[in-house]
Design a protein around this motif. Structure first.
Motif, PDB file in Angstrom:
ATOM      1  N   TRP A 145      13.499 -48.682   6.205  1.00 41.41           N
ATOM      2  CA  TRP A 145      14.016 -47.911   6.982  1.00 41.41           C
ATOM      3  C   TRP A 145      14.045 -48.350   8.589  1.00 41.41           C
TER       4      TRP A 145
ATOM      5  N   THR B 129       5.103 -47.349   0.268  1.00 44.04           N
ATOM      6  CA  THR B 129       5.595 -46.612   1.713  1.00 44.04           C
ATOM      7  C   THR B 129       5.854 -47.669   2.584  1.00 44.04           C
TER       8      THR B 129
ATOM      9  N   ILE C 108       9.243 -48.876   2.023  1.00 41.40           N
ATOM     10  CA  ILE C 108      10.183 -48.029   2.351  1.00 41.40           C
ATOM     11  C   ILE C 108      10.378 -47.836   3.792  1.00 41.40           C
TER      12      ILE C 108
ATOM     13  N   ILE D 155      11.018 -39.301   5.868  1.00 43.10           N
ATOM     14  CA  ILE D 155      10.493 -40.832   6.131  1.00 43.10           C
ATOM     15  C   ILE D 155       9.643 -40.732   7.418  1.00 43.10           C
TER      16      ILE D 155
END
Length: 123
Positions: A76, A69, A72, A52
């Motif tokens: 995160w 992304t 994501i 990541i």
């Protein structure tokens, strides 16, 4: 505004690229920190963190699949906020927690509006 959007992606990805590089250079210490945080399978957590923080952040930086992304990286930010920084009794930890929450909000702006014209997505 195109350059502002690019600058935003550079600034947003910088913390992950820097952090991922640090983790890559110190795998034993990173996995020990993950174990100290109580994460199960520190080795697997380490691998996920590298993917990541180096991979996804690099793809985000160039603006390829920026909405995905960005999503994501937003997730995160929230996951790491709770895993590492959620200590309501500790003001400094909570500042880091809120910074992660703020970064997640920035990534969600990319999810909503895209990476801008100076990105691979628009090329």
């Amino acid at each position: 505004m195109d350059w502002v959007s690019l600058a935003g992606r550079v600034l947003m990805s910088a913390i992950f690229l820097w952090g991922g590089y640090g983790k890559a250079m110190a795998p034993t210490a990173t996995m020990a920190m993950f174990a100290h945080l109580g994460l199960p399978l520190p080795g697997a957590a380490y691998a996920v963190a590298l993917v990541i923080e180096l991979g996804v952040a690099a793809v985000f930086l160039v603006g390829f699949k920026a909405r995905l992304t960005g999503l994501i990286l937003a997730a995160w930010c929230i996951a790491t906020a709770f895993a590492a920084h959620y200590h309501p009794e500790n003001r400094e930890a909570m500042i880091h927690f809120m910074k992660n929450v703020c970064m997640a909000g920035g990534f969600l702006q990319i999810v909503a509006y895209g990476a801008g014209r100076l990105s691979v997505d628009r090329a």
